[in-house]
Design a protein around this motif. Sequence first.
Motif, PDB file in Angstrom:
ATOM      1  N   PRO A  75       0.835  -1.197   0.000  1.00 52.59           N
ATOM      2  CA  PRO A  75       0.000   0.000   0.000  1.00 52.59           C
ATOM      3  C   PRO A  75       0.874   1.253   0.000  1.00 52.59           C
ATOM      4  O   PRO A  75       1.871   1.325   0.719  1.00 52.59           O
ATOM      5  CB  PRO A  75      -0.794  -0.112   1.301  1.00 52.59           C
ATOM      6  CG  PRO A  75      -0.700  -1.549   1.708  1.00 52.59           C
ATOM      7  CD  PRO A  75       0.625  -2.021   1.197  1.00 52.59           C
TER       8      PRO A  75
ATOM      9  N   THR B 262     -13.178  -0.876  -2.083  1.00 47.69           N
ATOM     10  CA  THR B 262     -12.559  -1.984  -2.805  1.00 47.69           C
ATOM     11  C   THR B 262     -13.096  -1.997  -4.226  1.00 47.69           C
ATOM     12  O   THR B 262     -14.310  -1.984  -4.441  1.00 47.69           O
ATOM     13  CB  THR B 262     -12.864  -3.332  -2.129  1.00 47.69           C
ATOM     14  OG1 THR B 262     -12.308  -3.334  -0.804  1.00 47.69           O
ATOM     15  CG2 THR B 262     -12.244  -4.473  -2.922  1.00 47.69           C
TER      16      THR B 262
ATOM     17  N   LEU C  55      -8.435  -3.727  -5.973  1.00 46.05           N
ATOM     18  CA  LEU C  55      -7.692  -2.544  -5.567  1.00 46.05           C
ATOM     19  C   LEU C  55      -8.357  -1.991  -4.319  1.00 46.05           C
ATOM     20  O   LEU C  55      -9.513  -1.562  -4.360  1.00 46.05           O
ATOM     21  CB  LEU C  55      -7.686  -1.485  -6.675  1.00 46.05           C
ATOM     22  CG  LEU C  55      -6.862  -0.244  -6.353  1.00 46.05           C
ATOM     23  CD1 LEU C  55      -5.375  -0.559  -6.469  1.00 46.05           C
ATOM     24  CD2 LEU C  55      -7.227   0.914  -7.271  1.00 46.05           C
ATOM     25  N   GLN C  56      -7.646  -2.054  -3.210  1.00 46.15           N
ATOM     26  CA  GLN C  56      -8.141  -1.485  -1.963  1.00 46.15           C
ATOM     27  C   GLN C  56      -7.633  -0.053  -1.858  1.00 46.15           C
ATOM     28  O   GLN C  56      -6.449   0.206  -2.062  1.00 46.15           O
ATOM     29  CB  GLN C  56      -7.654  -2.305  -0.768  1.00 46.15           C
ATOM     30  CG  GLN C  56      -8.187  -3.725  -0.746  1.00 46.15           C
ATOM     31  CD  GLN C  56      -7.654  -4.532   0.421  1.00 46.15           C
ATOM     32  OE1 GLN C  56      -6.672  -4.144   1.063  1.00 46.15           O
ATOM     33  NE2 GLN C  56      -8.285  -5.655   0.699  1.00 46.15           N
ATOM     34  N   THR C  57      -8.526   0.887  -1.553  1.00 47.23           N
ATOM     35  CA  THR C  57      -8.138   2.292  -1.466  1.00 47.23           C
ATOM     36  C   THR C  57      -8.622   2.905  -0.161  1.00 47.23           C
ATOM     37  O   THR C  57      -9.582   2.438   0.462  1.00 47.23           O
ATOM     38  CB  THR C  57      -8.704   3.113  -2.639  1.00 47.23           C
ATOM     39  OG1 THR C  57     -10.137   3.094  -2.592  1.00 47.23           O
ATOM     40  CG2 THR C  57      -8.226   2.563  -3.980  1.00 47.23           C
TER      41      THR C  57
ATOM     42  N   PHE D  54      -6.823   6.709  -9.877  1.00 52.07           N
ATOM     43  CA  PHE D  54      -6.957   7.320  -8.558  1.00 52.07           C
ATOM     44  C   PHE D  54      -5.995   8.495  -8.470  1.00 52.07           C
ATOM     45  O   PHE D  54      -4.899   8.472  -9.006  1.00 52.07           O
ATOM     46  CB  PHE D  54      -6.686   6.294  -7.453  1.00 52.07           C
ATOM     47  CG  PHE D  54      -5.675   5.243  -7.821  1.00 52.07           C
ATOM     48  CD1 PHE D  54      -4.338   5.390  -7.511  1.00 52.07           C
ATOM     49  CD2 PHE D  54      -6.073   4.098  -8.514  1.00 52.07           C
ATOM     50  CE1 PHE D  54      -3.410   4.431  -7.876  1.00 52.07           C
ATOM     51  CE2 PHE D  54      -5.145   3.121  -8.879  1.00 52.07           C
ATOM     52  CZ  PHE D  54      -3.809   3.293  -8.556  1.00 52.07           C
TER      53      PHE D  54
ATOM     54  N   THR E 133      -4.807   9.273  -2.612  1.00 47.24           N
ATOM     55  CA  THR E 133      -5.496   7.985  -2.499  1.00 47.24           C
ATOM     56  C   THR E 133      -4.484   6.895  -2.188  1.00 47.24           C
ATOM     57  O   THR E 133      -3.654   6.545  -3.026  1.00 47.24           O
ATOM     58  CB  THR E 133      -6.250   7.633  -3.786  1.00 47.24           C
ATOM     59  OG1 THR E 133      -7.238   8.625  -4.046  1.00 47.24           O
ATOM     60  CG2 THR E 133      -6.923   6.270  -3.664  1.00 47.24           C
TER      61      THR E 133
ATOM     62  N   CYS F 184       4.233  -2.672  -5.976  1.00 39.61           N
ATOM     63  CA  CYS F 184       3.070  -3.559  -6.047  1.00 39.61           C
ATOM     64  C   CYS F 184       3.378  -4.924  -6.653  1.00 39.61           C
ATOM     65  O   CYS F 184       2.570  -5.837  -6.550  1.00 39.61           O
ATOM     66  CB  CYS F 184       1.961  -2.896  -6.858  1.00 39.61           C
ATOM     67  SG  CYS F 184       1.261  -1.453  -6.047  1.00 39.61           S
TER      68      CYS F 184
ATOM     69  N   HIS G  73      -3.441   3.221  -2.020  1.00 41.59           N
ATOM     70  CA  HIS G  73      -3.946   2.097  -2.801  1.00 41.59           C
ATOM     71  C   HIS G  73      -3.082   0.859  -2.592  1.00 41.59           C
ATOM     72  O   HIS G  73      -1.881   0.946  -2.391  1.00 41.59           O
ATOM     73  CB  HIS G  73      -4.032   2.448  -4.288  1.00 41.59           C
ATOM     74  CG  HIS G  73      -2.786   3.047  -4.852  1.00 41.59           C
ATOM     75  ND1 HIS G  73      -2.418   4.351  -4.618  1.00 41.59           N
ATOM     76  CD2 HIS G  73      -1.810   2.538  -5.649  1.00 41.59           C
ATOM     77  CE1 HIS G  73      -1.283   4.620  -5.234  1.00 41.59           C
ATOM     78  NE2 HIS G  73      -0.888   3.525  -5.862  1.00 41.59           N
ATOM     79  N   ARG G  74      -3.752  -0.279  -2.680  1.00 39.87           N
ATOM     80  CA  ARG G  74      -3.104  -1.573  -2.476  1.00 39.87           C
ATOM     81  C   ARG G  74      -3.641  -2.562  -3.505  1.00 39.87           C
ATOM     82  O   ARG G  74      -4.847  -2.791  -3.572  1.00 39.87           O
ATOM     83  CB  ARG G  74      -3.390  -2.093  -1.067  1.00 39.87           C
ATOM     84  CG  ARG G  74      -2.851  -3.496  -0.793  1.00 39.87           C
ATOM     85  CD  ARG G  74      -3.450  -4.055   0.487  1.00 39.87           C
ATOM     86  NE  ARG G  74      -2.879  -5.339   0.840  1.00 39.87           N
ATOM     87  CZ  ARG G  74      -3.331  -6.131   1.812  1.00 39.87           C
ATOM     88  NH1 ARG G  74      -4.387  -5.744   2.533  1.00 39.87           N
ATOM     89  NH2 ARG G  74      -2.763  -7.283   2.068  1.00 39.87           N
TER      90      ARG G  74
END
Length: 242
Positions: free
Chosen positions: A29, A58, A48-50, A69, A73, A225, A75-76
């Motif tokens: 993240p 999600t 994509l988790q934000t 994004f 933001t 990532c 993000h993961r």
Amino acid sequence: MPDFPGAVGLSALRAYPWPTADDEHGGSPHMHLTCTEGYVVTAGRGRLQTLNTEGPRTHILEPGDVVWFTPGTIHRAVNDEDLRVTVVMQNSGLPEAGDAVLTFPAGHLTPDAYPRAVSLLDDTGRPSPERARARRDLAVAGFTELVHQWESGNTRALHDFYRDAARLVAPRLGEWTEVVRQGPLAAAQRTLAQIDALRAGEIDHLFDAESARIARPAEETLGMCGHLRAYDPIRRAGRSGE
């Protein structure tokens, strides 16, 4: 070689398959402070988790999906099944110049601690998957806590992360300004000049037309990532760059 359209960055991402402490798989993240980023999903499945001031969300990632994004933001990328993405990054050169900050716990977000925590170099001075995985796990721990604090009603924790990230990058803002001036700003100015030329009935720039190609990069590097193949028209054109 002509500039890549819009002076954006382009990379092929193969998301990390490594498991995490929260029973997921995937990347680190992080947040960009000045760049909007886009994912074009080319294969596999993921999420994509934000987290931003709208709260945690999600986004499902399947082939053909496009998500993007803006700065701020967190993000993961979560890898559910061989997730592969083409990454389109605003302001090519800025992420390489430190625009991205990982969501380490607060104690690691200082000028002394952060460089050590984010480094990919092992004891031999070489980038290692073990270091990439360790920093990913540290970022996941920090991200998990930020989400927990938000869901508990403590929105101040996200503000504090923003503040710490801004302090970390402050010494590099002059360098960033030059990257934008020589890249995105210069590209926009050329376009405006061409519009003015056309308005005046001048077509000389059309006779300078070029085409270009970048082969798939042979080298795969360790990114935030996942495994990255970065398409770098600046370096291949023989100009200065990261």
